[in-house]
Design a protein around this motif. Structure first.
Motif, PDB file in Angstrom:
ATOM      1  N   LEU A 164      74.845  15.031  58.665  1.00 46.73           N
ATOM      2  CA  LEU A 164      75.174  16.361  59.176  1.00 46.73           C
ATOM      3  C   LEU A 164      73.971  17.301  59.238  1.00 46.73           C
ATOM      4  O   LEU A 164      73.733  17.949  60.259  1.00 46.73           O
ATOM      5  N   SER A 165      73.214  17.416  58.150  1.00 49.32           N
ATOM      6  CA  SER A 165      72.111  18.382  58.117  1.00 49.32           C
ATOM      7  C   SER A 165      71.079  18.084  59.197  1.00 49.32           C
ATOM      8  O   SER A 165      70.545  19.001  59.837  1.00 49.32           O
ATOM      9  N   GLN A 166      70.813  16.809  59.453  1.00 49.61           N
ATOM     10  CA  GLN A 166      69.824  16.436  60.465  1.00 49.61           C
ATOM     11  C   GLN A 166      70.344  16.685  61.882  1.00 49.61           C
ATOM     12  O   GLN A 166      69.594  17.117  62.765  1.00 49.61           O
ATOM     13  N   VAL A 167      71.627  16.423  62.091  1.00 47.86           N
ATOM     14  CA  VAL A 167      72.233  16.694  63.397  1.00 47.86           C
ATOM     15  C   VAL A 167      72.200  18.193  63.678  1.00 47.86           C
ATOM     16  O   VAL A 167      71.826  18.639  64.772  1.00 47.86           O
ATOM     17  N   TYR A 168      72.566  18.969  62.690  1.00 46.63           N
ATOM     18  CA  TYR A 168      72.585  20.432  62.823  1.00 46.63           C
ATOM     19  C   TYR A 168      71.185  20.972  63.078  1.00 46.63           C
ATOM     20  O   TYR A 168      70.985  21.824  63.962  1.00 46.63           O
ATOM     21  N   ASP A 169      70.204  20.481  62.322  1.00 43.38           N
ATOM     22  CA  ASP A 169      68.829  20.964  62.490  1.00 43.38           C
ATOM     23  C   ASP A 169      68.297  20.626  63.877  1.00 43.38           C
ATOM     24  O   ASP A 169      67.598  21.443  64.501  1.00 43.38           O
ATOM     25  N   GLN A 170      68.607  19.446  64.377  1.00 43.47           N
ATOM     26  CA  GLN A 170      68.156  19.086  65.721  1.00 43.47           C
ATOM     27  C   GLN A 170      68.789  20.009  66.756  1.00 43.47           C
ATOM     28  O   GLN A 170      68.105  20.514  67.661  1.00 43.47           O
ATOM     29  N   ALA A 171      70.094  20.248  66.639  1.00 41.62           N
ATOM     30  CA  ALA A 171      70.794  21.073  67.627  1.00 41.62           C
ATOM     31  C   ALA A 171      70.286  22.514  67.627  1.00 41.62           C
ATOM     32  O   ALA A 171      69.990  23.081  68.689  1.00 41.62           O
ATOM     33  N   ARG A 172      70.158  23.131  66.440  1.00 42.35           N
ATOM     34  CA  ARG A 172      69.720  24.536  66.397  1.00 42.35           C
ATOM     35  C   ARG A 172      68.236  24.682  66.714  1.00 42.35           C
ATOM     36  O   ARG A 172      67.788  25.726  67.186  1.00 42.35           O
ATOM     37  N   PRO A 222      64.988  23.983  74.787  1.00 44.52           N
ATOM     38  CA  PRO A 222      65.539  23.582  76.093  1.00 44.52           C
ATOM     39  C   PRO A 222      67.043  23.310  76.073  1.00 44.52           C
ATOM     40  O   PRO A 222      67.609  22.979  77.105  1.00 44.52           O
ATOM     41  N   ILE A 223      67.700  23.432  74.938  1.00 43.89           N
ATOM     42  CA  ILE A 223      69.130  23.201  74.685  1.00 43.89           C
ATOM     43  C   ILE A 223      69.425  21.702  74.552  1.00 43.89           C
ATOM     44  O   ILE A 223      69.205  20.925  75.471  1.00 43.89           O
ATOM     45  N   GLY A 224      69.934  21.337  73.364  1.00 53.75           N
ATOM     46  CA  GLY A 224      70.280  19.957  73.110  1.00 53.75           C
ATOM     47  C   GLY A 224      71.593  19.586  73.782  1.00 53.75           C
ATOM     48  O   GLY A 224      72.409  20.457  74.112  1.00 53.75           O
ATOM     49  N   HIS A 225      71.789  18.294  73.980  1.00 56.81           N
ATOM     50  CA  HIS A 225      73.026  17.853  74.616  1.00 56.81           C
ATOM     51  C   HIS A 225      73.508  16.542  74.006  1.00 56.81           C
ATOM     52  O   HIS A 225      72.754  15.822  73.354  1.00 56.81           O
ATOM     53  N   VAL A 226      74.767  16.269  74.217  1.00 53.52           N
ATOM     54  CA  VAL A 226      75.374  14.963  73.941  1.00 53.52           C
ATOM     55  C   VAL A 226      75.942  14.461  75.255  1.00 53.52           C
ATOM     56  O   VAL A 226      75.991  15.198  76.250  1.00 53.52           O
ATOM     57  N   LEU A 227      76.366  13.221  75.271  1.00 49.35           N
ATOM     58  CA  LEU A 227      76.938  12.641  76.490  1.00 49.35           C
ATOM     59  C   LEU A 227      78.396  12.250  76.251  1.00 49.35           C
ATOM     60  O   LEU A 227      78.731  11.710  75.200  1.00 49.35           O
ATOM     61  N   HIS A 228      79.243  12.557  77.226  1.00 50.73           N
ATOM     62  CA  HIS A 228      80.633  12.121  77.176  1.00 50.73           C
ATOM     63  C   HIS A 228      80.954  11.428  78.490  1.00 50.73           C
ATOM     64  O   HIS A 228      80.938  12.063  79.555  1.00 50.73           O
ATOM     65  N   GLU A 229      81.177  10.130  78.408  1.00 53.25           N
ATOM     66  CA  GLU A 229      81.390   9.304  79.597  1.00 53.25           C
ATOM     67  C   GLU A 229      80.271   9.503  80.612  1.00 53.25           C
ATOM     68  O   GLU A 229      80.487   9.634  81.825  1.00 53.25           O
ATOM     69  N   LEU A 252      74.942  22.001  74.036  1.00 54.66           N
ATOM     70  CA  LEU A 252      75.410  22.703  72.841  1.00 54.66           C
ATOM     71  C   LEU A 252      74.587  23.979  72.652  1.00 54.66           C
ATOM     72  O   LEU A 252      73.484  23.954  72.122  1.00 54.66           O
ATOM     73  N   HIS A 253      75.151  25.102  73.071  1.00 55.13           N
ATOM     74  CA  HIS A 253      74.401  26.366  73.101  1.00 55.13           C
ATOM     75  C   HIS A 253      74.443  27.131  71.786  1.00 55.13           C
ATOM     76  O   HIS A 253      73.572  27.962  71.532  1.00 55.13           O
TER      77      HIS A 253
END
Length: 312
Positions: free
Chosen positions: A218-226, A232-239, A245-246
């Motif tokens: 969790l902490s690493q995912v959160y740090d990457q996103a923020r 440039p704004i991080g993203h995930v992919l769905h289909e 994730l703004h």
């Protein structure tokens, strides 16, 4: 009476703050060098840099070379005591750096020799660092490798994004610059060579690094996103479609969901299950759509995604 003559080189908002402080402190900014206007945004409109906007508002002499290595005659023709740079964006040739009688100094947004390179603010957050800072150093040909004359420390809070940290560093860097310039001009400044064995690097964010790795704790995912907010704004992919994730939070919790599972609304955020809890997304943007708040997203597409997983 105006103080020493300075050529300022910089491009983004943090550099604008340095230029503002120089003019407010009554230094004689004889030339401002910034990147050429670039196309930006969805409509690809030609946009001037933050530094150019300020320079024009103050009637300062402006120079925007496409390639400063081959186009720097205007600088060499300008009488100046010092060059001050901050996030200019091009490698500056040696003859330019040594042109003024006091040479050139750079304001870099890290505690050198840590995080040399073009993305030190983003990488400080992504790495989970507790603090960063500003370094004022002698400009040399190698990237961010010059001797350091002064530094200031800036703590990184758990809720900082790259944007809020840039704001903090801009204030701290402006203070550092104005405090230290007199010692440079009176000869009392002490420059200390960097310890090369301690050097780390923060290269410009790649497109691959913009994709949030939901397989990590969790902490690493959160740090990457923020660390990628507001650009440039991080993203995930769905289909196969990008989901940006703004605005994000984190919530530690026990669960047995596979990493990347859409878990619905939790604490008014759209929850993505990861190891150790949930990444809560408060503002989200589907590919080709406008950004929206979590509840509006959930009441639309989000409910259909419940219990599905983001692409791995």
């Amino acid at each position: 009476m105006k103080k020493e003559k300075i050529i300022f080189m910089g491009t983004p908002p943090i550099a604008r703050t340095m230029l503002e402080r120089l003019t407010e402190a009554d230094y004689d900014v004889v030339l401002v060098v910034t990147q050429p206007d670039r196309k930006s945004g969805r409509k690809q409109l030609l946009t001037m840099s933050a530094v150019k906007e300020y320079a024009l508002s103050k009637g300062l002499s402006l120079f925007q070379p496409e390639d400063i290595k081959s186009d720097h005659a205007k600088i060499m023709e300008t009488d100046a005591d010092l060059i001050v740079t901050c996030a200019y964006g091009q490698f500056v040739p040696e003859q330019v750096l040594t042109h003024p009688r006091f040479g050139a100094v750079n304001l870099h947004a890290s505690l050198l020799p840590k995080l040399r390179g073009g993305a030190p603010v983003h990488k400080a957050i992504i790495n989970g660092d507790a603090e960063t800072g500003m370094s004022m150093m002698r400009m040399v040909r190698r990237m961010d490798a010059g001797a350091v004359m002064a530094q200031c420390h800036v703590p990184i809070s758990e809720t900082d994004t790259a944007g809020t940290l840039f704001d903090k560093l801009a204030v701290a860097g402006g203070d550092l610059l104005i405090e230290q310039l007199p010692s440079l001009f009176d000869g009392s400044a002490v420059f200390v060579e960097q310890d090369e064995s301690q050097a780390t690097f923060a290269y410009t964010i790649t497109p691959q690094e913009e994709r949030i790795d939901l397989s990590r704790p969790l902490s690493q995912v959160y740090d990457q996103a923020r660390g990628l907010i507001p650009f440039p704004i991080g993203h995930v992919l769905h289909e196969g479609k990008k989901v940006k994730l703004h605005q994000v939070r984190k919530k530690a919790a026990d669960h047995d969901l596979p990493a990347g599972t859409c878990a619905g609304l939790i604490d008014d955020g759209f929850a993505i299950a990861v190891e150790g809890g949930y990444l809560l997304v408060d503002e989200i943007q589907l590919e080709g759509k406008k950004r929206t708040d979590a509840r509006s997203f959930y009441n639309g597409v989000g409910k259909q995604w419940l219990h599905t997983r983001f692409d791995r």
